[in-house]
Design a protein around this motif. Sequence first.
Motif, mmCIF file in Angstrom:
data_model
loop_
_atom_site.group_PDB
_atom_site.id
_atom_site.type_symbol
_atom_site.label_atom_id
_atom_site.label_comp_id
_atom_site.label_asym_id
_atom_site.label_seq_id
_atom_site.Cartn_x
_atom_site.Cartn_y
_atom_site.Cartn_z
ATOM 1 N N GLY A 45 33.904 42.599 36.166
ATOM 2 C CA GLY A 45 33.257 43.878 36.456
ATOM 3 C C GLY A 45 31.916 43.749 37.167
ATOM 4 O O GLY A 45 31.252 44.747 37.439
ATOM 5 N N SER A 49 35.086 40.694 43.078
ATOM 6 C CA SER A 49 36.231 41.009 43.942
ATOM 7 C C SER A 49 35.836 41.976 45.050
ATOM 8 O O SER A 49 36.278 41.838 46.190
ATOM 9 C CB SER A 49 37.381 41.606 43.132
ATOM 10 N N VAL A 50 35.002 42.944 44.721
ATOM 11 C CA VAL A 50 34.574 43.901 45.743
ATOM 12 C C VAL A 50 33.798 43.157 46.844
ATOM 13 O O VAL A 50 33.927 43.459 48.023
ATOM 14 C CB VAL A 50 33.759 45.055 45.125
HETATM 15 N N1 LIG Z 1 38.629 51.464 44.184
HETATM 16 C C1 LIG Z 1 37.596 51.565 43.340
HETATM 17 N N2 LIG Z 1 37.075 52.762 42.976
HETATM 18 C C2 LIG Z 1 36.035 52.862 42.131
HETATM 19 N N3 LIG Z 1 35.423 51.803 41.576
HETATM 20 C C3 LIG Z 1 35.883 50.586 41.887
HETATM 21 C C4 LIG Z 1 36.993 50.387 42.777
HETATM 22 N N4 LIG Z 1 37.228 49.052 42.893
HETATM 23 C C5 LIG Z 1 36.300 48.459 42.089
HETATM 24 N N5 LIG Z 1 35.507 49.369 41.497
HETATM 25 C C6 LIG Z 1 34.421 49.083 40.552
HETATM 26 O O1 LIG Z 1 33.581 48.092 41.037
HETATM 27 C C7 LIG Z 1 33.101 47.296 39.956
HETATM 28 C C8 LIG Z 1 33.224 45.846 40.305
HETATM 29 O O2 LIG Z 1 34.591 45.494 40.326
HETATM 30 P P1 LIG Z 1 35.131 44.064 40.732
HETATM 31 O O3 LIG Z 1 34.498 43.625 42.004
HETATM 32 O O4 LIG Z 1 36.612 44.154 40.710
HETATM 33 O O5 LIG Z 1 34.612 43.145 39.551
HETATM 34 P P2 LIG Z 1 34.930 41.614 39.283
HETATM 35 O O6 LIG Z 1 35.808 41.111 40.362
HETATM 36 O O7 LIG Z 1 33.580 40.950 39.236
HETATM 37 O O8 LIG Z 1 35.572 41.587 37.935
HETATM 38 C C9 LIG Z 1 33.913 47.669 38.732
HETATM 39 O O9 LIG Z 1 33.092 48.390 37.846
HETATM 40 C C10 LIG Z 1 35.007 48.543 39.253
HETATM 41 O O10 LIG Z 1 35.296 49.563 38.360
#
Ligand SMILES: Nc1ncnc2c1ncn2[C@@H]1O[C@H](COP(=O)(O)OP(=O)(O)O)[C@@H](O)[C@H]1O
Length: 332
Positions: A45, A49-50
Amino acid sequence: MTTSLLEVRDLRTYFHTDRGLFRAVDGISFSVDRGRTVGLVGESGCGKSVTSLSVMGLVPDPPGRVEGEAVLFEDRDVLRLPADQRRQLRGSKMSMIFQEPMTSLNPVHTIGRQIVEVLLAHTTLSPKAARDRAIEVLDLVRIPSPAARFEEFPHRLSGGMRQRVMIAMALACEPALLIADEPTTALDVTIQAQILDLLHDLQQRLGMAILIITHDLGVIAEVADDVLVMYAGKIVESAPVKDLFADPQHPYTIGLLGSIPRLDVERERLATIEGTVPSPDKQPAGCRFSPRCPFADRRCREKPPPLRDVADGHRVACWHAPIEQHAAGATT
Ligand SMILES: Nc1ncnc2c1ncn2[C@@H]1O[C@H](COP(=O)(O)OP(=O)(O)O)[C@@H](O)[C@H]1O
Ligand SMILES: [Mg+2]
């Protein structure tokens, strides 16, 4: 001109949703040099990944919007490239492997055909030459009897073999940058070690740069040259891997290190970090780690600490750095 293969400048990726503004990645800067392995680590979280999807140009829009300053790849700002050029880069010069290979492999096509399609889309190889090359890359990722496996469907393979196929697809065009997002998380430890070893070996042979994303500092220790520690959408510490492990400075990093299971340390001495990562629509003011931090004082809660140098190549975003290790209660 930059000397880095990838230079990310003030990347901000926000999700504009009905429930509010999610600042998933909130102003991060880092670079990856040719042939190097950079590890991006943080709890689930944190925005890892983002970050990788933003670099690849795969953030769903809407609701996502990449509002950062620049993502320079070979000195071109890929954020400003036309969609077709961006698509052409993906899979050729920069490619990505994901945590769960089954979601990225097409179940109705043989693995050979899927690799051939990547090659036909990005190279001028003939179908025959693409087939030969596909078998060659299956061999490269140490899949036994690659010519026979070429005809196999994904569901016939084990998880570890599927991840090798994903790596083969990602490497088919010899990318300059491979982004690996939790590439071994779904695998058991033995297979995980084999895949990490494979990535390292391929990097030596092909000279590509790797951005490896993981929540596991053990994986970082194994493969990374440099480490970025991410917390709640920000980079809180970055350092060469040796320095990060020898002299972690951010209380969050120290907490993460404390939660690596170690056989040589008694169990009760292991530190864990209390609490959870804040949701990106509810970031605390000041330092985002302050609600969980044993050092937090008023300044921490009010003013976000900037990322600053504490040693050569070692940057930390903490008002209290440099921190004495024994005071942090780190297991040494
Ligand atoms: N499509 C989306 N819409 C809204 N929030 C998102 C979306 N994709 C990711 N998030 C939010 O972005 C945050 C970071 O997510 P992510 O990058 O997947 O974390 P990690 O890969 O470090 O576990 C999370 O709180 C997630 O809920
Ligand atoms: Mg993730």
